[in-house]
Design a protein around this motif. Structure first.
Motif, PDB file in Angstrom:
ATOM      1  N   VAL A   1       0.985  -1.110  -0.029  1.00 39.26           N
ATOM      2  CA  VAL A   1       0.027   0.118  -0.167  1.00 39.26           C
ATOM      3  C   VAL A   1       0.893   1.214   0.039  1.00 39.26           C
ATOM      4  O   VAL A   1       2.011   1.265   0.781  1.00 39.26           O
ATOM      5  N   VAL A   2       0.389   2.079  -0.874  1.00 36.70           N
ATOM      6  CA  VAL A   2       1.408   3.354  -0.888  1.00 36.70           C
ATOM      7  C   VAL A   2       0.571   4.575  -0.537  1.00 36.70           C
ATOM      8  O   VAL A   2      -0.510   4.803  -0.946  1.00 36.70           O
ATOM      9  N   HIS A   3       1.127   5.372   0.407  1.00 31.71           N
ATOM     10  CA  HIS A   3       0.555   6.329   1.223  1.00 31.71           C
ATOM     11  C   HIS A   3       1.324   7.615   0.660  1.00 31.71           C
ATOM     12  O   HIS A   3       2.421   7.884   0.719  1.00 31.71           O
ATOM     13  N   ARG A   4       0.623   8.618   0.100  1.00 34.28           N
ATOM     14  CA  ARG A   4       1.105   9.917  -0.372  1.00 34.28           C
ATOM     15  C   ARG A   4       0.535  11.225   0.031  1.00 34.28           C
ATOM     16  O   ARG A   4      -0.666  10.880   0.124  1.00 34.28           O
ATOM     17  N   THR A   5       1.318  12.102   0.462  1.00 33.65           N
ATOM     18  CA  THR A   5       0.850  13.343   0.798  1.00 33.65           C
ATOM     19  C   THR A   5       1.687  14.566   0.258  1.00 33.65           C
ATOM     20  O   THR A   5       2.594  14.069  -0.382  1.00 33.65           O
ATOM     21  N   GLU A   6       1.345  15.754   0.683  1.00 35.76           N
ATOM     22  CA  GLU A   6       2.072  16.944   0.060  1.00 35.76           C
ATOM     23  C   GLU A   6       3.432  16.952   0.791  1.00 35.76           C
ATOM     24  O   GLU A   6       3.426  16.494   2.108  1.00 35.76           O
ATOM     25  N   PRO A   7       4.414  17.481   0.136  1.00 33.13           N
ATOM     26  CA  PRO A   7       5.706  17.100   0.618  1.00 33.13           C
ATOM     27  C   PRO A   7       5.938  18.393   1.795  1.00 33.13           C
ATOM     28  O   PRO A   7       5.382  19.400   1.672  1.00 33.13           O
ATOM     29  N   GLU A   8       6.939  17.952   2.672  1.00 35.20           N
ATOM     30  CA  GLU A   8       7.359  18.924   3.394  1.00 35.20           C
ATOM     31  C   GLU A   8       8.845  19.644   3.231  1.00 35.20           C
ATOM     32  O   GLU A   8       9.310  20.363   3.790  1.00 35.20           O
ATOM     33  N   ALA A   9       9.386  18.855   2.061  1.00 32.99           N
ATOM     34  CA  ALA A   9      10.610  19.392   1.551  1.00 32.99           C
ATOM     35  C   ALA A   9      10.712  19.489   0.017  1.00 32.99           C
ATOM     36  O   ALA A   9       9.565  19.286  -0.335  1.00 32.99           O
ATOM     37  N   ALA A  10      11.457  20.019  -0.526  1.00 34.06           N
ATOM     38  CA  ALA A  10      11.672  20.230  -1.833  1.00 34.06           C
ATOM     39  C   ALA A  10      11.888  19.101  -2.616  1.00 34.06           C
ATOM     40  O   ALA A  10      11.708  19.238  -4.022  1.00 34.06           O
ATOM     41  N   VAL A  11      12.259  18.226  -2.130  1.00 31.95           N
ATOM     42  CA  VAL A  11      12.266  16.785  -2.911  1.00 31.95           C
ATOM     43  C   VAL A  11      11.551  15.669  -2.682  1.00 31.95           C
ATOM     44  O   VAL A  11      10.728  15.752  -1.340  1.00 31.95           O
ATOM     45  N   ALA A  12      11.375  14.534  -3.230  1.00 29.87           N
ATOM     46  CA  ALA A  12      10.396  13.376  -2.957  1.00 29.87           C
ATOM     47  C   ALA A  12      11.005  12.662  -1.843  1.00 29.87           C
ATOM     48  O   ALA A  12      12.544  12.410  -2.085  1.00 29.87           O
ATOM     49  N   ARG A  13      10.344  12.449  -0.704  1.00 27.46           N
ATOM     50  CA  ARG A  13      10.845  11.562   0.351  1.00 27.46           C
ATOM     51  C   ARG A  13      10.288  10.419   0.358  1.00 27.46           C
ATOM     52  O   ARG A  13       8.884  10.324   0.348  1.00 27.46           O
TER      53      ARG A  13
END
Length: 107
Positions: A30-42
């Motif tokens: 299961v992939v959980h995705r949310t808005e980033p807190e950093a400038a790169v994908a984490r």
């Protein structure tokens, strides 16, 4: 291994992403995705004991990390946690990649 800037390590970040993020899944993860807190994908990985013993869990984490690293250029900037399901422990790399890669690039 992912670069340090691309890793989620704090428990608070894992909880925030799993609780508030959008979900997409398959029989392997299961992939959980949310808005980033950093400038790169984490990215972060959750592999429970239901997946297998320590050797199998670490193998699954390494495979997931390699799949993410290969797809990193196609993934939009966001915070993503991948939670492995028990079937991921018995899946080979090609099957795991075929199941996870489409979920990573999904918008």
């Amino acid at each position: 291994m992912l670069a340090k800037a691309n890793r989620i390590v704090r428990g608070d970040d894992f909880r925030r992403i799993v609780r508030t993020g959008r979900r997409a899944g398959c029989e392997l993860a299961v992939v959980h995705r949310t808005e980033p807190e950093a400038a790169v994908a984490r990215f972060g990985f959750i592999v429970s004991k239901k997946v297998g013993n320590a050797v199998i869990r670490n193998r699954v984490k390494r495979r997931l990390s390699e799949i993410v690293r290969a797809e990193l250029g196609d993934i939009e900037t966001s915070d993503i946690v991948i939670r492995a399901l028990p079937a991921a422990g018995t899946a080979d790399f090609a099957t795991l990649s075929a199941g996870i890669a489409p979920l990573l690039v999904r918008r």
